[in-house]
Design a protein around this motif. Structure first.
Motif, PDB file in Angstrom:
ATOM      1  N   GLY A 543      -1.411   2.426  -5.777  1.00 39.41           N
ATOM      2  CA  GLY A 543      -1.097   2.834  -4.413  1.00 39.41           C
ATOM      3  C   GLY A 543      -1.573   4.235  -4.097  1.00 39.41           C
ATOM      4  O   GLY A 543      -2.046   4.516  -2.991  1.00 39.41           O
ATOM      5  N   ASN A 544      -1.480   5.135  -5.080  1.00 37.18           N
ATOM      6  CA  ASN A 544      -1.967   6.493  -4.877  1.00 37.18           C
ATOM      7  C   ASN A 544      -3.485   6.535  -4.848  1.00 37.18           C
ATOM      8  O   ASN A 544      -4.086   7.227  -4.018  1.00 37.18           O
ATOM      9  N   LEU A 545      -4.130   5.773  -5.735  1.00 37.01           N
ATOM     10  CA  LEU A 545      -5.585   5.821  -5.841  1.00 37.01           C
ATOM     11  C   LEU A 545      -6.273   5.334  -4.577  1.00 37.01           C
ATOM     12  O   LEU A 545      -7.271   5.919  -4.134  1.00 37.01           O
ATOM     13  N   ILE A 546      -5.764   4.240  -3.991  1.00 38.17           N
ATOM     14  CA  ILE A 546      -6.477   3.677  -2.843  1.00 38.17           C
ATOM     15  C   ILE A 546      -6.392   4.563  -1.610  1.00 38.17           C
ATOM     16  O   ILE A 546      -7.101   4.337  -0.633  1.00 38.17           O
ATOM     17  N   GLN A 547      -5.544   5.596  -1.653  1.00 40.59           N
ATOM     18  CA  GLN A 547      -5.511   6.561  -0.562  1.00 40.59           C
ATOM     19  C   GLN A 547      -6.664   7.552  -0.667  1.00 40.59           C
ATOM     20  O   GLN A 547      -7.006   8.231   0.309  1.00 40.59           O
ATOM     21  N   ARG A 548      -7.273   7.648  -1.861  1.00 38.50           N
ATOM     22  CA  ARG A 548      -8.274   8.698  -2.090  1.00 38.50           C
ATOM     23  C   ARG A 548      -9.639   8.170  -2.512  1.00 38.50           C
ATOM     24  O   ARG A 548     -10.629   8.885  -2.409  1.00 38.50           O
ATOM     25  N   ALA A 555     -12.115   0.075 -11.052  1.00 37.68           N
ATOM     26  CA  ALA A 555     -12.251  -1.133 -11.871  1.00 37.68           C
ATOM     27  C   ALA A 555     -13.523  -1.085 -12.716  1.00 37.68           C
ATOM     28  O   ALA A 555     -13.516  -1.503 -13.890  1.00 37.68           O
ATOM     29  N   VAL A 556     -14.615  -0.586 -12.149  1.00 36.61           N
ATOM     30  CA  VAL A 556     -15.859  -0.443 -12.909  1.00 36.61           C
ATOM     31  C   VAL A 556     -15.648   0.476 -14.104  1.00 36.61           C
ATOM     32  O   VAL A 556     -16.139   0.224 -15.212  1.00 36.61           O
ATOM     33  N   GLU A 557     -14.898   1.552 -13.899  1.00 40.31           N
ATOM     34  CA  GLU A 557     -14.641   2.484 -14.991  1.00 40.31           C
ATOM     35  C   GLU A 557     -13.755   1.850 -16.058  1.00 40.31           C
ATOM     36  O   GLU A 557     -13.980   2.043 -17.262  1.00 40.31           O
ATOM     37  N   GLN A 571       1.573  -2.510 -14.197  1.00 36.45           N
ATOM     38  CA  GLN A 571       2.868  -2.699 -13.562  1.00 36.45           C
ATOM     39  C   GLN A 571       2.768  -2.113 -12.157  1.00 36.45           C
ATOM     40  O   GLN A 571       2.512  -0.917 -11.989  1.00 36.45           O
ATOM     41  N   ASP A 572       2.954  -2.969 -11.129  1.00 38.49           N
ATOM     42  CA  ASP A 572       2.809  -2.482  -9.756  1.00 38.49           C
ATOM     43  C   ASP A 572       3.389  -3.516  -8.799  1.00 38.49           C
ATOM     44  O   ASP A 572       3.879  -4.568  -9.226  1.00 38.49           O
ATOM     45  N   THR A 573       3.329  -3.227  -7.512  1.00 39.04           N
ATOM     46  CA  THR A 573       3.777  -4.194  -6.514  1.00 39.04           C
ATOM     47  C   THR A 573       2.738  -5.307  -6.394  1.00 39.04           C
ATOM     48  O   THR A 573       1.552  -5.119  -6.720  1.00 39.04           O
ATOM     49  N   MET A 574       3.157  -6.476  -5.907  1.00 35.84           N
ATOM     50  CA  MET A 574       2.208  -7.570  -5.732  1.00 35.84           C
ATOM     51  C   MET A 574       1.138  -7.210  -4.709  1.00 35.84           C
ATOM     52  O   MET A 574      -0.011  -7.666  -4.803  1.00 35.84           O
ATOM     53  N   GLU A 575       1.479  -6.377  -3.738  1.00 38.04           N
ATOM     54  CA  GLU A 575       0.479  -5.941  -2.770  1.00 38.04           C
ATOM     55  C   GLU A 575      -0.667  -5.221  -3.464  1.00 38.04           C
ATOM     56  O   GLU A 575      -1.851  -5.472  -3.191  1.00 38.04           O
ATOM     57  N   MET A 576      -0.333  -4.325  -4.393  1.00 37.18           N
ATOM     58  CA  MET A 576      -1.368  -3.582  -5.106  1.00 37.18           C
ATOM     59  C   MET A 576      -2.102  -4.476  -6.103  1.00 37.18           C
ATOM     60  O   MET A 576      -3.327  -4.378  -6.257  1.00 37.18           O
ATOM     61  N   ILE A 577      -1.365  -5.338  -6.781  1.00 29.77           N
ATOM     62  CA  ILE A 577      -1.987  -6.241  -7.750  1.00 29.77           C
ATOM     63  C   ILE A 577      -2.981  -7.161  -7.053  1.00 29.77           C
ATOM     64  O   ILE A 577      -4.074  -7.437  -7.572  1.00 29.77           O
ATOM     65  N   ASN A 578      -2.650  -7.608  -5.854  1.00 30.53           N
ATOM     66  CA  ASN A 578      -3.548  -8.495  -5.123  1.00 30.53           C
ATOM     67  C   ASN A 578      -4.803  -7.778  -4.639  1.00 30.53           C
ATOM     68  O   ASN A 578      -5.809  -8.426  -4.331  1.00 30.53           O
ATOM     69  N   LYS A 579      -4.773  -6.463  -4.541  1.00 29.32           N
ATOM     70  CA  LYS A 579      -5.980  -5.707  -4.219  1.00 29.32           C
ATOM     71  C   LYS A 579      -6.909  -5.615  -5.429  1.00 29.32           C
ATOM     72  O   LYS A 579      -8.134  -5.580  -5.297  1.00 29.32           O
ATOM     73  N   LEU A 580      -6.305  -5.558  -6.622  1.00 30.42           N
ATOM     74  CA  LEU A 580      -7.089  -5.404  -7.847  1.00 30.42           C
ATOM     75  C   LEU A 580      -7.602  -6.736  -8.383  1.00 30.42           C
ATOM     76  O   LEU A 580      -8.706  -6.814  -8.924  1.00 30.42           O
ATOM     77  N   ARG A 581      -6.808  -7.800  -8.221  1.00 33.33           N
ATOM     78  CA  ARG A 581      -7.097  -9.067  -8.892  1.00 33.33           C
ATOM     79  C   ARG A 581      -8.476  -9.645  -8.566  1.00 33.33           C
ATOM     80  O   ARG A 581      -9.213 -10.037  -9.487  1.00 33.33           O
ATOM     81  N   PRO A 582      -8.911  -9.715  -7.283  1.00 37.61           N
ATOM     82  CA  PRO A 582     -10.236 -10.296  -7.029  1.00 37.61           C
ATOM     83  C   PRO A 582     -11.382  -9.485  -7.627  1.00 37.61           C
ATOM     84  O   PRO A 582     -12.417 -10.047  -7.991  1.00 37.61           O
ATOM     85  N   ILE A 583     -11.199  -8.170  -7.757  1.00 35.84           N
ATOM     86  CA  ILE A 583     -12.251  -7.347  -8.374  1.00 35.84           C
ATOM     87  C   ILE A 583     -12.377  -7.696  -9.854  1.00 35.84           C
ATOM     88  O   ILE A 583     -13.482  -7.848 -10.384  1.00 35.84           O
ATOM     89  N   THR A 592      -3.459 -12.977 -16.209  1.00 35.74           N
ATOM     90  CA  THR A 592      -2.159 -13.624 -16.063  1.00 35.74           C
ATOM     91  C   THR A 592      -1.237 -12.712 -15.257  1.00 35.74           C
ATOM     92  O   THR A 592      -1.361 -11.484 -15.305  1.00 35.74           O
ATOM     93  N   LEU A 593      -0.335 -13.325 -14.495  1.00 35.94           N
ATOM     94  CA  LEU A 593       0.658 -12.592 -13.724  1.00 35.94           C
ATOM     95  C   LEU A 593       2.048 -12.931 -14.254  1.00 35.94           C
ATOM     96  O   LEU A 593       2.320 -14.074 -14.621  1.00 35.94           O
ATOM     97  N   HIS A 594       2.924 -11.930 -14.279  1.00 36.62           N
ATOM     98  CA  HIS A 594       4.269 -12.098 -14.817  1.00 36.62           C
ATOM     99  C   HIS A 594       5.284 -11.427 -13.898  1.00 36.62           C
ATOM    100  O   HIS A 594       5.092 -10.274 -13.488  1.00 36.62           O
ATOM    101  N   ARG A 595       6.333 -12.162 -13.577  1.00 38.36           N
ATOM    102  CA  ARG A 595       7.489 -11.618 -12.848  1.00 38.36           C
ATOM    103  C   ARG A 595       7.113 -10.953 -11.534  1.00 38.36           C
ATOM    104  O   ARG A 595       7.815 -10.060 -11.049  1.00 38.36           O
ATOM    105  N   ASP A 596       6.002 -11.324 -10.946  1.00 43.44           N
ATOM    106  CA  ASP A 596       5.557 -10.758  -9.668  1.00 43.44           C
ATOM    107  C   ASP A 596       5.444  -9.239  -9.693  1.00 43.44           C
ATOM    108  O   ASP A 596       5.540  -8.577  -8.655  1.00 43.44           O
ATOM    109  N   ARG A 597       5.205  -8.688 -10.880  1.00 40.67           N
ATOM    110  CA  ARG A 597       5.099  -7.227 -10.964  1.00 40.67           C
ATOM    111  C   ARG A 597       4.132  -6.779 -12.057  1.00 40.67           C
ATOM    112  O   ARG A 597       3.740  -5.619 -12.095  1.00 40.67           O
ATOM    113  N   PHE A 598       3.744  -7.689 -12.946  1.00 39.63           N
ATOM    114  CA  PHE A 598       2.898  -7.317 -14.078  1.00 39.63           C
ATOM    115  C   PHE A 598       1.632  -8.166 -14.086  1.00 39.63           C
ATOM    116  O   PHE A 598       1.685  -9.384 -13.957  1.00 39.63           O
ATOM    117  N   LEU A 599       0.510  -7.500 -14.239  1.00 41.40           N
ATOM    118  CA  LEU A 599      -0.777  -8.170 -14.408  1.00 41.40           C
ATOM    119  C   LEU A 599      -1.312  -7.839 -15.792  1.00 41.40           C
ATOM    120  O   LEU A 599      -1.315  -6.668 -16.204  1.00 41.40           O
TER     121      LEU A 599
END
Length: 613
Positions: A543-548, A555-557, A571-583, A592-599
């Motif tokens: 959440g902090n990174l996508i502001q900057r 992800a490339v790094e 460990q993050d919100t599903m909103e943030m995980i869903n931004k990262l997952r397609p990349i 794999t996703l666990h407990r709607d908070r862990f990728l």
């Protein structure tokens, strides 16, 4: 009558269906893997930024690793007691970006901020090692580093301390260059590390014992827990000190001593690329219990003594500097001039000599101690070097010029002398010396420690399908108090605790606990070689990174620094995980996703074909 899939399903002719669809897929994957084994010979530093291309309906890639011994990493299992959702690599995500392979003679070992040849060429000076400092490309390059030919899953710890696969780091220069000093030698398919060094070519174990014999107060693994090894070679000094419960941050620049830090990390020894040039090390004040330099080729008195003042800044009050170098024991005019300059500088900094000795092989060392209070500074005849003005001095060391002054030594809560942390291992869970005096600071620290211990022991170690026995080198990308690393302390791994530069400065507390870490901005590449970490851990960082910055670059790094088969644990919100997952899907990672908070993402060894369109 025409044969249809629907009729085949009704008649349950599954073998025929397998032949019709699966076998062509296997043939496709085989051709893809053969294609990926190519090596590339030209590197384009200003490669065109990648653009999304139309979605394709091509089949998803096989998540299994096309490298030796793929079974060393396990596919995360399903758990009935965990809200877990296994997600195969989706076709649309897998083709979301037109990824390209980095090309050229440096491509396999490409480090973006250190291999920026265009920026280095434009430097006006190199006298103070400016060409070894960070010069990050703008915008970031989005190519993927290829694998070395013959790459295989690394030798596991602890065997890796003494031997690694040659093909993983195929750099023979040091083998020949340092053969008389017993740093490293080639033996068949392996590189072997006998435990030698420039000042301890007869063995690092003897050298470590020699140091403690001359100054028993060092107390390896009790009083002295966290060490900085300057100009570390292949990091055998730090590697062998691990047996004594000492953790050493070994560092050296990327110079003519080819791949020394890459060797260290492949061995599973903590190390980073850095240089004492014109900027501070990305380390807090008063961090290390001991600093070591064995013929590290740093001119400590250069530029008014700034290099040694930088060591003074990061050395804990009461800590030791062990200097093993020829000016200590050779008496010709050239060496004695260096020694006299060192005497004058250390006396001006109020360092005192607590030991000086020569061993049976004729190798000498001197051990200095930093003062525990600022009283000595006030008694000097000259205020030179001067004391720093705290009002005009940045706290976080990130692109900050070297000091030409001495920081005031912090006072203890009671009295004038600095408090040394509790002996190891008590200091791991004791109240840190640097902890804020705010009313809720202590409660927050102990609460964080308790929460991470519960999460790691109850879930991370058993509920995510990670094969921890294959994990050695770890980065905690947003480390806070270091609770994640503290909870893993009994595992045979080490953690680089990273404190983002735009967050709370808790890195001094991490060092107080007897752990190691560094400042970093994840909007820029990390100072390490490709394929040097087994696991990256990110807790509420996205959440902090996508502001900057662009999450694609992050992800490339992550793809660059993780080894094939390496794990990303988010460990993050599903909103943030869903931004990262397609990349990550587009990079052909298995998720794999666990407990709607862990990728949990596992990097494959997939690479694009490397042809620039």
């Amino acid at each position: 009558m025409a044969v249809s899939v629907e009729n085949l399903l009704k008649e349950r002719k599954y073998p025929f269906i397998f032949s019709l669809f699966i076998l062509p897929l296997l043939i496709f994957l085989t051709l893809l893997l053969l294609n990926n084994s190519q090596s590339f010979s030209y590197f384009t530093i200003d490669i065109t930024q990648l653009q999304p291309k139309p979605l394709s309906s091509s089949p998803p890639p096989n998540p299994n690793l096309p490298i030796s011994n793929p079974s060393s990493f396990t596919q995360p299992p399903q758990h009935h007691d965990v809200a877990s959702n296994l997600t195969a690599i989706e076709s649309s995500d897998a083709n979301l970006f037109d990824w390209k392979v980095c090309e050229g003679y440096v491509a396999v070992d490409y480090i973006p901020c250190l291999d920026n040849f265009k920026a280095i060429k434009e430097l006006k000076a190199r006298k103070h090692m400016e060409h070894r400092e960070r010069h990050c490309p703008k915008p970031s390059l989005r190519c993927l580093v290829p694998l070395p030919t013959g790459y295989r899953i690394p030798v596991l710890w602890p065997k890796s301390r003494d031997m690694i696969w040659y093909d993983n780091v195929p750099h023979p220069k040091l083998v020949e260059y340092k053969k008389a000093q017993n740093w490293v030698r080639k033996s068949g398919n392996y590189l072997i590390f006998p435990g030698g060094g420039t000042q301890f070519k007869h063995g690092v174990t003897h050298y470590i014992e020699f140091i403690e014999k001359n100054l028993p107060a060092i107390e390896w693994g009790k009083r002295t827990r966290v060490i900085l090894d300057v100009g570390c070679g292949v990091a055998s000094f730090g590697g062998y000190l691990l047996d004594k419960n000492v953790i050493t941050m070994s560092f050296a620049p990327m110079d003519e001593h080819e791949a020394q830090i890459q060797f260290a990390l492949e061995r599973g020894i903590p190390a980073t690329l850095s240089v004492i040039g014109t900027q501070r090390l990305t380390i807090p004040d008063n961090a290390y219990d001991l600093i070591h330099c064995s013929r590290c080729r740093v001119h400590w008195d250069a530029d008014g003594g700034k290099p040694l003042m930088e060591l003074n800044r990061v050395l804990r009050p009461g800590g030791f500097f062990v200097w093993s170098a020829t000016p200590v024991y050779r008496h010709d005019a050239r060496h004695q001039n260096v020694w006299k300059a060192m005497v004058a500088l250390t006396e001006a900094m109020c360092w005192k000599v607590v030991a000086r000795a020569i061993d049976s092989y004729g190798i000498g060392l001197v051990i200095y101690q930093k003062p525990v209070s600022s009283s000595c500074y006030e008694k000097r005849n000259e205020n030179n070097p001067p004391l720093c003005d705290l009002n005009n001095r940045p706290n976080i060391s990130w692109y900050v010029p070297l000091d030409s002054c001495l920081p005031q030594i912090p006072k203890a809560s009671m009295g004038n002398s600095y408090d040394w942390p509790s002996p190891w291992p008590e200091r791991l869970t004791s109240k840190p010396v640097s902890l804020s005096t705010e009313p809720d600071a202590e409660e927050s620290f102990y609460g964080d420690t308790k929460n991470w211990h519960a999460l790691v022991s109850d879930f991370y170690l058993g509920g995510l399908g990670i094969k921890w026995s294959s994990v050695r080198n770890v980065i905690d990308m947003n480390a806070s108090y270091g609770g994640f690393a503290a909870a893993l302390i009994d595992k045979p791994l080490w953690v680089m605790n990273v404190i983002p530069i735009d967050g709370p400065d808790t890195l001094p507390l991490i060092f107080d606990r007897g752990l190691i870490g560094i400042y970093h901005d994840w909007c820029e590449p990390f100072n390490t070689y490709p394929r040097t970490y087994d696991l990256l851990h990110s807790s509420f960082l996205i959440g902090n990174l996508i502001q900057r910055c662009d999450l694609i670059d992050v992800a490339v790094e992550m793809d660059r620094i993780l080894r094939p088969g390496g794990i990303l644990l988010v460990q993050d919100t599903m909103e943030m995980i869903n931004k990262l997952r397609p990349i990550l899907h587009s990079l052909h990672w298995w998720i794999t996703l666990h407990r709607d908070r862990f990728l949990v993402g596992k990097k494959s060894s997939w690479r694009p074909d490397g042809k620039l369109n």
